[in-house]
Scaffold this active site. Structure first.
Site, PDB file in Angstrom:
ATOM      1  N   TYR A  93      82.798   2.117 -24.108  1.00 15.14           N
ATOM      2  CA  TYR A  93      83.774   2.337 -25.182  1.00 15.14           C
ATOM      3  C   TYR A  93      84.749   1.172 -25.279  1.00 15.14           C
ATOM      4  O   TYR A  93      84.989   0.443 -24.318  1.00 15.14           O
ATOM      5  CB  TYR A  93      84.531   3.658 -24.995  1.00 15.14           C
ATOM      6  N   CYS A  94      85.294   1.006 -26.487  1.00 11.00           N
ATOM      7  CA  CYS A  94      86.355   0.031 -26.744  1.00 11.00           C
ATOM      8  C   CYS A  94      87.488   0.774 -27.452  1.00 11.00           C
ATOM      9  O   CYS A  94      87.664   1.975 -27.246  1.00 11.00           O
ATOM     10  CB  CYS A  94      85.842  -1.167 -27.536  1.00 11.00           C
ATOM     11  N   TRP A  95      88.260   0.083 -28.282  1.00 14.98           N
ATOM     12  CA  TRP A  95      89.418   0.714 -28.900  1.00 14.98           C
ATOM     13  C   TRP A  95      89.030   1.781 -29.917  1.00 14.98           C
ATOM     14  O   TRP A  95      89.482   2.922 -29.856  1.00 14.98           O
ATOM     15  CB  TRP A  95      90.299  -0.350 -29.538  1.00 14.98           C
ATOM     16  N   TYR A 122      88.297   4.645 -27.508  1.00 12.10           N
ATOM     17  CA  TYR A 122      89.473   5.171 -26.804  1.00 12.10           C
ATOM     18  C   TYR A 122      90.325   6.048 -27.708  1.00 12.10           C
ATOM     19  O   TYR A 122      90.881   7.062 -27.261  1.00 12.10           O
ATOM     20  CB  TYR A 122      90.317   4.023 -26.252  1.00 12.10           C
TER      21      TYR A 122
END
Length: 351
Positions: A93-95, A122
């Site tokens: 996962y990222c932002w 996130y």
């Protein structure tokens, strides 16, 4: 089990490893419990790409960013992932669940690993934490452990947890002992978001059919706010127990529990000066003199009688509806055997 390319937050626990590809600065503020940080852009690189995006063009930002991301993913493949078996199941996962996590997920799947990308990244996880902190606290029977400062409440919680009881230790999660002298050496408090994530992670694993023990706290533990709905359940919908120990017993306990302040008297005096608006310069000067003279029993006893006990009683009566009728837990001593007896009392009272 199938491992699709994109999955929801609810499916995260099905994965062997969760990988946060955001920058180290983003990761430090908050992250999925147990996640490791393998940034595809480090702090400086993220600033460079972001500046290009805003000041030059999206194309230039993507061109530079793609090269950086590719190099960083290659580094993680060599240093972090190369020994993982084919059956490895990472969740990335990222932002927002966009390009950064998408790039790593694509490459790991091309290698042959069963990698998936977290839908919404996130931000989706954070929304779930916020939403569930409005719901989860209301599912439990709360048992609040109260008692004046130095009553060994945190040690009793540790004993309850060791005995198999369900415990929410807010001070441990906040890295703070909950008072003006509550700072821990070399342990900064986490960010507010991380504190909330830690609470969520504990609550989601508890059994609603069994009671949960928690220490009586004010609205803040150090600089961190207790989530509103949790605080409401603790203060308004709980059974309260109150440790009753003498000033002498509490002085002995506090001198042992705060031993690190004895070796850092400058920090101790600095913290005491925060109380000058409540007690005046003369009292603070007297306490600092006691510190310099290493008069620990006299100092701690004076702090309890003048500051901590009156403040605690006022706050507890105002905040906890069950404090006035709290079940008493007498304690002659707060050493190891004394704390064990308090744990046994609480367990017996819970059946």
């Amino acid at each position: 089990m199938k491992f699709p390319e994109v999955v929801s937050v609810e499916q995260a626990d099905q994965y062997e490893q969760v990988i946060d590809v955001r920058s180290p600065a983003e990761f430090a503020l908050d992250h999925y419990p147990g996640a490791i940080n393998c940034p595809v852009l480090d702090n400086e690189e993220r600033i460079v790409v972001g500046t290009l995006y805003k000041q030059v063009s999206v194309f230039e930002a993507k061109k530079v960013g793609a090269a950086l991301v590719a190099r960083n993913i290659a580094k993680h493949l060599d240093e972090q992932f190369s020994k993982n078996p084919k059956e490895w199941t990472p969740l990335i996962y990222c932002w927002r669940g966009g390009n950064r996590s998408g790039a790593m997920t694509h490459i790991l799947r091309q290698v042959g690993w069963r990698a998936s990308q977290l839908d919404g990244g996130y931000k989706a996880f954070r929304r779930q934490v916020i939403n569930e902190l409005e719901i989860l606290p209301g599912r439990f029977q709360w048992r609040v452990l109260s008692g004046e400062t130095g009553s060994a409440k945190s040690r009793v919680l540790e004993g309850l947890a060791a005995a198999g009881a369900q415990v929410l230790d807010l001070e441990a999660l906040a890295c703070h002992k909950g008072s003006v002298l509550g700072i821990l050496p070399d342990q900064p408090q986490p960010a507010q978001k991380m504190f909330e994530t830690r609470i969520w992670d504990v609550l989601r694993k508890l059994d609603p059919a069994r009671p949960v023990f928690v220490e009586a706290e004010s609205k803040k533990v150090g600089q961190l706010r207790v989530p509103e709905h949790l605080f409401e359940q603790m203060t308004q919908h709980s059974t309260v127990f109150r440790i009753q120990a003498s000033v002498a017993a509490r002085v002995d306990f506090l001198i042992e529990d705060y031993h690190y302040f004895l070796a850092d008297t400058d920090t101790l005096k600095q913290q005491l000066r925060h109380l000058v608006t409540l007690h005046g310069h003369e009292v603070i000067h007297h306490w600092c003199q006691q510190v310099d003279a290493a008069q620990w029993p006299e100092l701690v006893g004076d702090l309890l009688v003048r500051h901590y006990d009156p403040a605690y009683l006022k706050s507890s009566n105002n905040l906890f509806t069950g404090f006035a009728t709290a079940h008493p837990l007498p304690a002659d001593k707060l050493d190891g055997p004394g704390i064990a007896r308090l744990v046994d009392q609480l367990l017996n009272l819970q059946g």
